[in-house]
Design a protein around this motif. Structure first.
Motif, PDB file in Angstrom:
ATOM      1  N   THR A 228      -9.232 -86.462  48.801  1.00  0.00           N
ATOM      2  CA  THR A 228      -8.684 -87.580  49.587  1.00  0.00           C
ATOM      3  C   THR A 228      -9.272 -88.930  49.196  1.00  0.00           C
ATOM      4  O   THR A 228      -8.911 -89.952  49.781  1.00  0.00           O
ATOM      5  CB  THR A 228      -8.929 -87.342  51.093  1.00  0.00           C
ATOM      6  OG1 THR A 228     -10.336 -87.143  51.314  1.00  0.00           O
ATOM      7  CG2 THR A 228      -8.165 -86.132  51.581  1.00  0.00           C
ATOM      8  N   ASN A 229     -10.211 -88.922  48.241  1.00  0.00           N
ATOM      9  CA  ASN A 229     -10.812 -90.168  47.728  1.00  0.00           C
ATOM     10  C   ASN A 229     -11.574 -90.927  48.810  1.00  0.00           C
ATOM     11  O   ASN A 229     -11.486 -92.157  48.927  1.00  0.00           O
ATOM     12  CB  ASN A 229      -9.733 -91.064  47.112  1.00  0.00           C
ATOM     13  CG  ASN A 229     -10.324 -92.134  46.198  1.00  0.00           C
ATOM     14  OD1 ASN A 229     -11.383 -91.927  45.584  1.00  0.00           O
ATOM     15  ND2 ASN A 229      -9.659 -93.265  46.101  1.00  0.00           N
ATOM     16  N   ILE A 230     -12.326 -90.171  49.611  1.00  0.00           N
ATOM     17  CA  ILE A 230     -13.217 -90.783  50.600  1.00  0.00           C
ATOM     18  C   ILE A 230     -14.584 -90.120  50.442  1.00  0.00           C
ATOM     19  O   ILE A 230     -14.739 -89.147  49.709  1.00  0.00           O
ATOM     20  CB  ILE A 230     -12.697 -90.620  52.047  1.00  0.00           C
ATOM     21  CG1 ILE A 230     -12.518 -89.128  52.394  1.00  0.00           C
ATOM     22  CG2 ILE A 230     -11.385 -91.372  52.238  1.00  0.00           C
ATOM     23  CD1 ILE A 230     -12.074 -88.892  53.834  1.00  0.00           C
ATOM     24  N   SER A 231     -15.594 -90.615  51.150  1.00  0.00           N
ATOM     25  CA  SER A 231     -16.931 -90.046  51.037  1.00  0.00           C
ATOM     26  C   SER A 231     -17.020 -88.731  51.817  1.00  0.00           C
ATOM     27  O   SER A 231     -16.261 -88.515  52.775  1.00  0.00           O
ATOM     28  CB  SER A 231     -17.970 -91.021  51.591  1.00  0.00           C
ATOM     29  OG  SER A 231     -17.852 -91.111  53.009  1.00  0.00           O
ATOM     30  N   PRO A 232     -17.930 -87.829  51.444  1.00  0.00           N
ATOM     31  CA  PRO A 232     -18.108 -86.583  52.201  1.00  0.00           C
ATOM     32  C   PRO A 232     -18.445 -86.822  53.666  1.00  0.00           C
ATOM     33  O   PRO A 232     -17.988 -86.087  54.545  1.00  0.00           O
ATOM     34  CB  PRO A 232     -19.262 -85.899  51.465  1.00  0.00           C
ATOM     35  CG  PRO A 232     -19.180 -86.418  50.066  1.00  0.00           C
ATOM     36  CD  PRO A 232     -18.738 -87.850  50.209  1.00  0.00           C
ATOM     37  N   THR A 233     -19.230 -87.869  53.947  1.00  0.00           N
ATOM     38  CA  THR A 233     -19.568 -88.177  55.335  1.00  0.00           C
ATOM     39  C   THR A 233     -18.323 -88.556  56.123  1.00  0.00           C
ATOM     40  O   THR A 233     -18.109 -88.101  57.255  1.00  0.00           O
ATOM     41  CB  THR A 233     -20.595 -89.318  55.402  1.00  0.00           C
ATOM     42  OG1 THR A 233     -21.780 -88.924  54.705  1.00  0.00           O
ATOM     43  CG2 THR A 233     -20.933 -89.647  56.845  1.00  0.00           C
ATOM     44  N   SER A 234     -17.477 -89.396  55.518  1.00  0.00           N
ATOM     45  CA  SER A 234     -16.242 -89.800  56.169  1.00  0.00           C
ATOM     46  C   SER A 234     -15.306 -88.607  56.349  1.00  0.00           C
ATOM     47  O   SER A 234     -14.652 -88.473  57.392  1.00  0.00           O
ATOM     48  CB  SER A 234     -15.547 -90.894  55.350  1.00  0.00           C
ATOM     49  OG  SER A 234     -14.346 -91.303  55.973  1.00  0.00           O
ATOM     50  N   ALA A 235     -15.268 -87.733  55.331  1.00  0.00           N
ATOM     51  CA  ALA A 235     -14.414 -86.537  55.425  1.00  0.00           C
ATOM     52  C   ALA A 235     -14.853 -85.653  56.586  1.00  0.00           C
ATOM     53  O   ALA A 235     -14.027 -85.141  57.348  1.00  0.00           O
ATOM     54  CB  ALA A 235     -14.455 -85.761  54.114  1.00  0.00           C
ATOM     55  N   ALA A 236     -16.177 -85.478  56.713  1.00  0.00           N
ATOM     56  CA  ALA A 236     -16.708 -84.646  57.802  1.00  0.00           C
ATOM     57  C   ALA A 236     -16.398 -85.269  59.158  1.00  0.00           C
ATOM     58  O   ALA A 236     -15.969 -84.575  60.093  1.00  0.00           O
ATOM     59  CB  ALA A 236     -18.206 -84.465  57.635  1.00  0.00           C
ATOM     60  N   ARG A 240     -13.865 -83.506  61.894  1.00  0.00           N
ATOM     61  CA  ARG A 240     -14.369 -83.138  63.231  1.00  0.00           C
ATOM     62  C   ARG A 240     -13.582 -83.863  64.322  1.00  0.00           C
ATOM     63  O   ARG A 240     -13.330 -83.288  65.383  1.00  0.00           O
ATOM     64  CB  ARG A 240     -15.859 -83.458  63.323  1.00  0.00           C
ATOM     65  CG  ARG A 240     -16.733 -82.592  62.420  1.00  0.00           C
ATOM     66  CD  ARG A 240     -18.202 -82.797  62.707  1.00  0.00           C
ATOM     67  NE  ARG A 240     -19.033 -82.011  61.803  1.00  0.00           N
ATOM     68  CZ  ARG A 240     -19.780 -82.531  60.828  1.00  0.00           C
ATOM     69  NH1 ARG A 240     -19.815 -83.852  60.652  1.00  0.00           N
ATOM     70  NH2 ARG A 240     -20.503 -81.749  60.037  1.00  0.00           N
ATOM     71  N   LYS A 241     -13.191 -85.104  64.067  1.00  0.00           N
ATOM     72  CA  LYS A 241     -12.412 -85.836  65.068  1.00  0.00           C
ATOM     73  C   LYS A 241     -11.020 -85.222  65.220  1.00  0.00           C
ATOM     74  O   LYS A 241     -10.478 -85.141  66.334  1.00  0.00           O
ATOM     75  CB  LYS A 241     -12.310 -87.315  64.704  1.00  0.00           C
ATOM     76  CG  LYS A 241     -11.624 -88.148  65.794  1.00  0.00           C
ATOM     77  CD  LYS A 241     -11.825 -89.618  65.581  1.00  0.00           C
ATOM     78  CE  LYS A 241     -11.092 -90.440  66.647  1.00  0.00           C
ATOM     79  NZ  LYS A 241     -11.444 -90.046  68.020  1.00  0.00           N
ATOM     80  N   LEU A 242     -10.427 -84.772  64.123  1.00  0.00           N
ATOM     81  CA  LEU A 242      -9.139 -84.082  64.201  1.00  0.00           C
ATOM     82  C   LEU A 242      -9.254 -82.816  65.047  1.00  0.00           C
ATOM     83  O   LEU A 242      -8.341 -82.466  65.810  1.00  0.00           O
ATOM     84  CB  LEU A 242      -8.625 -83.735  62.799  1.00  0.00           C
ATOM     85  CG  LEU A 242      -8.122 -84.895  61.945  1.00  0.00           C
ATOM     86  CD1 LEU A 242      -7.922 -84.454  60.499  1.00  0.00           C
ATOM     87  CD2 LEU A 242      -6.804 -85.450  62.503  1.00  0.00           C
ATOM     88  N   LEU A 243     -10.406 -82.141  64.922  1.00  0.00           N
ATOM     89  CA  LEU A 243     -10.647 -80.941  65.726  1.00  0.00           C
ATOM     90  C   LEU A 243     -10.838 -81.297  67.206  1.00  0.00           C
ATOM     91  O   LEU A 243     -10.198 -80.718  68.083  1.00  0.00           O
ATOM     92  CB  LEU A 243     -11.878 -80.196  65.211  1.00  0.00           C
ATOM     93  CG  LEU A 243     -11.753 -79.427  63.895  1.00  0.00           C
ATOM     94  CD1 LEU A 243     -13.118 -78.905  63.465  1.00  0.00           C
ATOM     95  CD2 LEU A 243     -10.792 -78.243  64.044  1.00  0.00           C
ATOM     96  N   THR A 244     -11.730 -82.232  67.480  1.00  0.00           N
ATOM     97  CA  THR A 244     -12.047 -82.561  68.876  1.00  0.00           C
ATOM     98  C   THR A 244     -10.868 -83.219  69.589  1.00  0.00           C
ATOM     99  O   THR A 244     -10.711 -83.057  70.807  1.00  0.00           O
ATOM    100  CB  THR A 244     -13.272 -83.491  68.957  1.00  0.00           C
ATOM    101  OG1 THR A 244     -13.025 -84.675  68.184  1.00  0.00           O
ATOM    102  CG2 THR A 244     -14.517 -82.808  68.416  1.00  0.00           C
ATOM    103  N   ASP A 245     -10.013 -83.911  68.850  1.00  0.00           N
ATOM    104  CA  ASP A 245      -8.834 -84.530  69.451  1.00  0.00           C
ATOM    105  C   ASP A 245      -7.704 -83.524  69.665  1.00  0.00           C
ATOM    106  O   ASP A 245      -6.656 -83.875  70.217  1.00  0.00           O
ATOM    107  CB  ASP A 245      -8.320 -85.685  68.587  1.00  0.00           C
ATOM    108  CG  ASP A 245      -9.240 -86.901  68.634  1.00  0.00           C
ATOM    109  OD1 ASP A 245     -10.108 -86.947  69.536  1.00  0.00           O
ATOM    110  OD2 ASP A 245      -9.095 -87.799  67.778  1.00  0.00           O
ATOM    111  N   GLY A 246      -7.907 -82.296  69.196  1.00  0.00           N
ATOM    112  CA  GLY A 246      -6.888 -81.262  69.395  1.00  0.00           C
ATOM    113  C   GLY A 246      -5.700 -81.378  68.470  1.00  0.00           C
ATOM    114  O   GLY A 246      -4.646 -80.782  68.723  1.00  0.00           O
TER     115      GLY A 246
END
Length: 350
Positions: A228-236, A240-246
């Motif tokens: 996705t051409n982003i940093s691993p920290t940003s990917a994580a 996680r936000k996609l998960l917590t937001d349902g």
């Protein structure tokens, strides 16, 4: 092609007749020969051992369980867990995928259709594979030859897909299409409605992450970042936000035959309007049923079933037919899986 549309008393008569035909077909097949083939894995694979089964069981609860967690819960070394998990995924004994409700991606209509073919079912399935909107194609033995599931932007888009893929196909002589109204199946954690609103806006980077997770729910954050051409920290953080937001869930799909469920198929159930909600609630508690949906049409409920053998099947069918609100059912055995994915096409404007 004839599109079947039966209602009222004729529907009850036709469905009862279909069930009698199914029962005759079932009784004529020796129990020892009655089984469904593997869906994804090679039928020549050796049986899973207890450690493999434990790993799959844990993944069913948490598809992204870490190697350390798997080792602690199974009592085997982390290195052994890593080798076993890689093998289980490679041989397709189990798949771990990201699941996003289609309506979150602008696909507000879901449908399931049951097809009768002229001649080769394989040839019909091959033609259906050209339509990416059809994400599930399964060969069946019994009251239909193929079962398909698809997603569309709206009902007009669904009609267009059915026209192109089914109505215009000379190898299909009969079809019955149901719009999915609701997924009440709590065991699989499906969204309670197919019309719910996405919790928040999904931007382009989210979409790229979702595409990766739909292919591999255990993909590392480093690999997601590279794709996705982003940093691993940003990917994580984003994952996680996609998960917590349902918005996304990680689901684990074992090949039923690999965990001892060697007889599977599809069932459509007739329930009166007054008892449909009660029947679906009670049926969702049957452990043999998965992907239970309330649908439009002469059948009110559609689901898949998985059983160990003919004896288990007989017991399950009796319990299902004796469930309050169930009037009768139409069943077919799984014969061959041609496609099952969750890589919904995502309209850019969604």
């Amino acid at each position: 092609m004839r599109v079947r549309n039966i209602s009222g008393a004729s529907a009850a008569s036709a469905s009862a007749g279909d069930l009698r035909i199914w029962q005759c077909l079932f009784s004529e097949i020796p129990a020892a020969m009655l089984h469904s083939p593997p869906r994804f894995s090679d039928p020549s694979l050796p049986p899973l051992d207890d450690a493999d089964r434990k790993i799959i069981g844990i993944l069913m609860l948490d598809g992204r369980a870490s190697g350390r967690d798997l080792a602690q819960q199974t009592g085997i070394s982390e290195a052994n867990v890593s080798r076993r998990l890689a093998r289980l995924i490679q041989e397709k004994s189990v798949r771990v995928l990201g699941f996003v409700p289609p309506e979150f991606l602008g696909l507000n209509t879901q449908f399931v259709a049951y097809l009768r073919t002229n001649g080769s079912t394989d040839a019909v399935a091959a033609s259906l594979l050209a339509h990416e909107q059809i994400s599930y194609i399964s060969g069946a033995l019994g009251t239909c030859d193929l079962v398909i599931y698809g997603t569309a932007r709206d009902t007009m888009d669904m009609v267009s897909i059915m026209d192109r893929a089914v109505v215009a196909n000379p190898l299909i002589h009969d079809s019955e299409c149901h719009v999915v109204l609701e997924f009440p199946d709590a065991k699989r954690g499906h969204a309670p409605s197919v019309t719910q609103v996405v919790p928040r806006q999904i931007d382009q980077t989210d979409r790229h992450i979702i595409r990766q997770a739909q292919q591999d729910g255990r993909m590392s954050f480093t690999d997601i970042a590279l794709q996705t051409n982003i940093s691993p920290t940003s990917a994580a953080d984003r994952f996680r936000k996609l998960l917590t937001d349902g918005i996304i869930r990680v689901i684990t799909l074992p090949d039923p035959t690999r965990i001892g469920l060697k007889l599977s198929g599809n069932v459509r159930i007739v329930a009166s309007t007054a008892t449909r909600a009660l029947a679906s609630e009670l049926l969702s508690k049957l452990p043999e049923l998965t992907n239970l949906a309330i649908v439009s049409g002469r059948f009110q409920i559609s689901a898949e079933f998985n059983t160990r053998d003919a004896t288990h099947f007989d017991d399950f069918r009796a319990r299902m037919l004796n469930t309050r609100g169930v009037q009768h059912a139409e069943m077919s055995l799984h014969r061959k899986l041609y496609r099952q994915h969750f890589n919904w096409s995502m309209p850019e404007g969604a």
